[in-house]
Design a protein around this motif. Sequence first.
Motif, PDB file in Angstrom:
ATOM      1  N   LEU A 150      -2.810  -2.874  -3.436  1.00 45.83           N
ATOM      2  CA  LEU A 150      -4.217  -2.466  -3.321  1.00 45.83           C
ATOM      3  C   LEU A 150      -4.346  -0.981  -3.009  1.00 45.83           C
ATOM      4  O   LEU A 150      -3.700  -0.464  -2.089  1.00 45.83           O
ATOM      5  CB  LEU A 150      -4.910  -3.262  -2.200  1.00 45.83           C
ATOM      6  CG  LEU A 150      -5.043  -4.778  -2.384  1.00 45.83           C
ATOM      7  CD1 LEU A 150      -5.659  -5.410  -1.144  1.00 45.83           C
ATOM      8  CD2 LEU A 150      -5.872  -5.106  -3.626  1.00 45.83           C
ATOM      9  N   ASP A 151      -5.208  -0.306  -3.768  1.00 39.61           N
ATOM     10  CA  ASP A 151      -5.581   1.072  -3.450  1.00 39.61           C
ATOM     11  C   ASP A 151      -6.316   1.104  -2.109  1.00 39.61           C
ATOM     12  O   ASP A 151      -6.977   0.124  -1.743  1.00 39.61           O
ATOM     13  CB  ASP A 151      -6.540   1.603  -4.536  1.00 39.61           C
ATOM     14  CG  ASP A 151      -5.817   2.333  -5.651  1.00 39.61           C
ATOM     15  OD1 ASP A 151      -4.581   2.487  -5.572  1.00 39.61           O
ATOM     16  OD2 ASP A 151      -6.485   2.746  -6.627  1.00 39.61           O
ATOM     17  N   PRO A 152      -6.242   2.230  -1.407  1.00 41.69           N
ATOM     18  CA  PRO A 152      -6.954   2.285  -0.125  1.00 41.69           C
ATOM     19  C   PRO A 152      -8.468   2.435  -0.247  1.00 41.69           C
ATOM     20  O   PRO A 152      -9.184   2.127   0.702  1.00 41.69           O
ATOM     21  CB  PRO A 152      -6.338   3.503   0.561  1.00 41.69           C
ATOM     22  CG  PRO A 152      -5.846   4.356  -0.556  1.00 41.69           C
ATOM     23  CD  PRO A 152      -5.432   3.424  -1.654  1.00 41.69           C
ATOM     24  N   LEU A 165       4.705   1.794   1.609  1.00 38.68           N
ATOM     25  CA  LEU A 165       5.706   2.713   1.060  1.00 38.68           C
ATOM     26  C   LEU A 165       5.186   4.128   1.253  1.00 38.68           C
ATOM     27  O   LEU A 165       4.075   4.447   0.826  1.00 38.68           O
ATOM     28  CB  LEU A 165       5.917   2.474  -0.433  1.00 38.68           C
ATOM     29  CG  LEU A 165       6.524   1.141  -0.882  1.00 38.68           C
ATOM     30  CD1 LEU A 165       6.897   1.226  -2.370  1.00 38.68           C
ATOM     31  CD2 LEU A 165       7.774   0.810  -0.068  1.00 38.68           C
ATOM     32  N   HIS A 166       6.000   4.965   1.898  1.00 41.15           N
ATOM     33  CA  HIS A 166       5.533   6.333   2.127  1.00 41.15           C
ATOM     34  C   HIS A 166       6.722   7.279   2.174  1.00 41.15           C
ATOM     35  O   HIS A 166       7.886   6.860   2.243  1.00 41.15           O
ATOM     36  CB  HIS A 166       4.748   6.403   3.440  1.00 41.15           C
ATOM     37  CG  HIS A 166       5.615   6.265   4.656  1.00 41.15           C
ATOM     38  ND1 HIS A 166       5.995   7.348   5.408  1.00 41.15           N
ATOM     39  CD2 HIS A 166       6.191   5.180   5.228  1.00 41.15           C
ATOM     40  CE1 HIS A 166       6.760   6.933   6.411  1.00 41.15           C
ATOM     41  NE2 HIS A 166       6.903   5.618   6.322  1.00 41.15           N
ATOM     42  N   VAL A 206       0.861  -1.188   0.000  1.00 41.48           N
ATOM     43  CA  VAL A 206       0.000   0.000   0.000  1.00 41.48           C
ATOM     44  C   VAL A 206       0.892   1.230   0.000  1.00 41.48           C
ATOM     45  O   VAL A 206       2.009   1.192   0.505  1.00 41.48           O
ATOM     46  CB  VAL A 206      -0.947   0.022   1.227  1.00 41.48           C
ATOM     47  CG1 VAL A 206      -1.967  -1.112   1.159  1.00 41.48           C
ATOM     48  CG2 VAL A 206      -0.182  -0.051   2.541  1.00 41.48           C
ATOM     49  N   THR A 207       0.395   2.296  -0.587  1.00 47.62           N
ATOM     50  CA  THR A 207       1.164   3.554  -0.622  1.00 47.62           C
ATOM     51  C   THR A 207       0.176   4.682  -0.421  1.00 47.62           C
ATOM     52  O   THR A 207      -0.566   5.034  -1.341  1.00 47.62           O
ATOM     53  CB  THR A 207       1.872   3.760  -1.985  1.00 47.62           C
ATOM     54  OG1 THR A 207       0.888   3.990  -2.981  1.00 47.62           O
ATOM     55  CG2 THR A 207       2.718   2.585  -2.374  1.00 47.62           C
ATOM     56  N   VAL A 208       0.134   5.217   0.780  1.00 55.75           N
ATOM     57  CA  VAL A 208      -0.823   6.285   1.054  1.00 55.75           C
ATOM     58  C   VAL A 208      -0.118   7.464   1.726  1.00 55.75           C
ATOM     59  O   VAL A 208       0.997   7.326   2.213  1.00 55.75           O
ATOM     60  CB  VAL A 208      -1.960   5.824   2.002  1.00 55.75           C
ATOM     61  CG1 VAL A 208      -2.771   4.705   1.380  1.00 55.75           C
ATOM     62  CG2 VAL A 208      -1.415   5.399   3.357  1.00 55.75           C
ATOM     63  N   TYR A 250       5.696   4.898  -6.918  1.00 53.65           N
ATOM     64  CA  TYR A 250       5.965   3.847  -5.923  1.00 53.65           C
ATOM     65  C   TYR A 250       5.533   2.451  -6.375  1.00 53.65           C
ATOM     66  O   TYR A 250       6.230   1.481  -6.160  1.00 53.65           O
ATOM     67  CB  TYR A 250       5.295   4.163  -4.579  1.00 53.65           C
ATOM     68  CG  TYR A 250       5.917   5.312  -3.810  1.00 53.65           C
ATOM     69  CD1 TYR A 250       7.061   5.963  -4.264  1.00 53.65           C
ATOM     70  CD2 TYR A 250       5.357   5.738  -2.614  1.00 53.65           C
ATOM     71  CE1 TYR A 250       7.603   7.020  -3.555  1.00 53.65           C
ATOM     72  CE2 TYR A 250       5.905   6.789  -1.888  1.00 53.65           C
ATOM     73  CZ  TYR A 250       7.028   7.432  -2.377  1.00 53.65           C
ATOM     74  OH  TYR A 250       7.562   8.462  -1.671  1.00 53.65           O
ATOM     75  N   ARG A 251       4.349   2.370  -6.971  1.00 52.89           N
ATOM     76  CA  ARG A 251       3.928   0.999  -7.282  1.00 52.89           C
ATOM     77  C   ARG A 251       4.622   0.451  -8.525  1.00 52.89           C
ATOM     78  O   ARG A 251       4.814  -0.741  -8.652  1.00 52.89           O
ATOM     79  CB  ARG A 251       2.404   0.878  -7.353  1.00 52.89           C
ATOM     80  CG  ARG A 251       1.723   1.476  -8.530  1.00 52.89           C
ATOM     81  CD  ARG A 251       0.217   1.525  -8.316  1.00 52.89           C
ATOM     82  NE  ARG A 251      -0.179   2.834  -7.827  1.00 52.89           N
ATOM     83  CZ  ARG A 251      -1.436   3.257  -7.734  1.00 52.89           C
ATOM     84  NH1 ARG A 251      -2.429   2.464  -8.047  1.00 52.89           N
ATOM     85  NH2 ARG A 251      -1.704   4.473  -7.321  1.00 52.89           N
ATOM     86  N   LEU A 252       5.038   1.361  -9.439  1.00 52.26           N
ATOM     87  CA  LEU A 252       5.761   0.891 -10.624  1.00 52.26           C
ATOM     88  C   LEU A 252       7.200   0.511 -10.285  1.00 52.26           C
ATOM     89  O   LEU A 252       7.805  -0.336 -10.928  1.00 52.26           O
ATOM     90  CB  LEU A 252       5.765   1.988 -11.702  1.00 52.26           C
ATOM     91  CG  LEU A 252       4.400   2.309 -12.320  1.00 52.26           C
ATOM     92  CD1 LEU A 252       4.491   3.545 -13.205  1.00 52.26           C
ATOM     93  CD2 LEU A 252       3.901   1.108 -13.125  1.00 52.26           C
ATOM     94  N   LEU A 253       7.726   1.164  -9.243  1.00 52.22           N
ATOM     95  CA  LEU A 253       9.119   0.898  -8.867  1.00 52.22           C
ATOM     96  C   LEU A 253       9.217   0.189  -7.516  1.00 52.22           C
ATOM     97  O   LEU A 253      10.265   0.216  -6.868  1.00 52.22           O
ATOM     98  CB  LEU A 253       9.899   2.227  -8.828  1.00 52.22           C
ATOM     99  CG  LEU A 253      10.045   2.930 -10.184  1.00 52.22           C
ATOM    100  CD1 LEU A 253      10.712   4.293 -10.018  1.00 52.22           C
ATOM    101  CD2 LEU A 253      10.866   2.060 -11.154  1.00 52.22           C
TER     102      LEU A 253
END
Lengths: 275, 275
Positions: free
Chosen positions: B104-106, B38-39, B7-9, B86-89
Amino acid sequence: MGIPVLVTVDENYIHCLKVMLYSLKLNNLKQSFDIYLLHRNINKKAIDNLKTYNEKIGNNLIPICINGDIFINAPSSERYPQEMYYRLLAHKFLPESLSKIIYLDPDIIVINSIEKLWNLNIDGYLFAAAAHTWKTDIANNINHIRLKTKTDYFNSGVLLINLEECRKNIRENEIFDYVNEKGDGLILPDQDVLNALYSNRILQIEDALWNYDVRNYKSYKLFSHGEYDMDWVMKNTVFLHFCGNDKPWKKNYRYRFGPLYKHYAILSNRIERGE
Amino acid sequence: MGIPVLVTVDENYIHCLKVMLYSLKLNNLKQSFDIYLLHRNINKKAIDNLKTYNEKIGNNLIPICINGDIFINAPSSERYPQEMYYRLLAHKFLPESLSKIIYLDPDIIVINSIEKLWNLNIDGYLFAAAAHTWKTDIANNINHIRLKTKTDYFNSGVLLINLEECRKNIRENEIFDYVNEKGDGLILPDQDVLNALYSNRILQIEDALWNYDVRNYKSYKLFSHGEYDMDWVMKNTVFLHFCGNDKPWKKNYRYRFGPLYKHYAILSNRIERGE
């Protein structure tokens, strides 16, 4: 000792009883429940299955098979099966040690804490119950005339039963006499009896909280001047009651709480299958 | 070792990340999850709170604060924040030991088992993703022209990422170069990049199962000739994606999965408060 909850179903309704019980538990994780099942002829296999299910979700099932002797003088027919008397005469069948109990219809899901209902002071009352007050005054007036009551017409799907008070005040013969006298004139037999004989000893509780008729989202919202929107319901309502002939476990159920019910049915099924 | 979920939020989305994570767990009770967050700049207090929350529901949170060095040459602006990469790398930041991960998107809730997605064979592909195929061909055609792709336009809200393959094949400079070249021409930056650069190496999965756009119940039902009714969705769909600007945690959300989302938000809040 868990919080006692009374249910009375036949075999056809066990599937939705399970959904109700699962939702009760998921939304009251810190409570344990003693589920008293009053029934006449549910077979042993189905009872065992329901017992196992309740153990899985952390409840204790106490099945009580009714000996029909008490109903020997009761007017009974296909339209008026003896099960209609179970919740009005629950005090006859439940342990003396219980002073009160929550009754719940199986076509309900619980979405918030039941604590406030359980802790409600019902000293001096026989029952606490809700009336579907969103209904037009006309319906209420018809019921006043029909049943000679002065209160709102109470729905019997959710009750807090004051068993101590019922033991002192409710006699089966007054119920049987009333049903005999009315003949075929009762529309919803047990609910009509509850209203006709005991409505002046019922503590009224708010239906939007304790017996939300899921068919009437727009009416609740309208009559509350917009306050009871979906956020309010999800945060405050405790019992969503799937009243009426359209049932959410059927295909093409059209009311807006359908997806929530169907999801609870899936969750409950998974528990059943041990997934 | 749990199933890894990425997740990246930013801080504003933690409340709905919690709802998503709770629904993931409730519907996958037998699984444990390692949640990789990842943040860039979520403060310690919020991270600690999220860690405690995950412990309560039985997940393991692994926060990874991104050192911005890798983005020193990346085109970045308010419209194109570095989080879009973030999600591509992800393969750059996640442990080498992970060979794949579910992103997954939040703004999603999980309502069934994720097992089949996790076990999907993606050998030779970079990602598995769904396209919202119910959309008109016109929208697809526009995207073909705009991004010079030949596939359907994939939604980047749910991905199975083949990290091994990404490590071998994705270079950050090709992404940065593409974004530089496009200037302001990207509409949904990371999703556009995913499609423009990698769509021919994406394994397509069915959106009705894996990335259900909740705004389009009627379209799904129509295009499936009635098969994908509410019973089907509740039984089969795994990820309900609350796409678009209308969000179910806001007042007056109008789509039919709103009550279900709001109920999950309440359940998640209770966990948070220890009730």
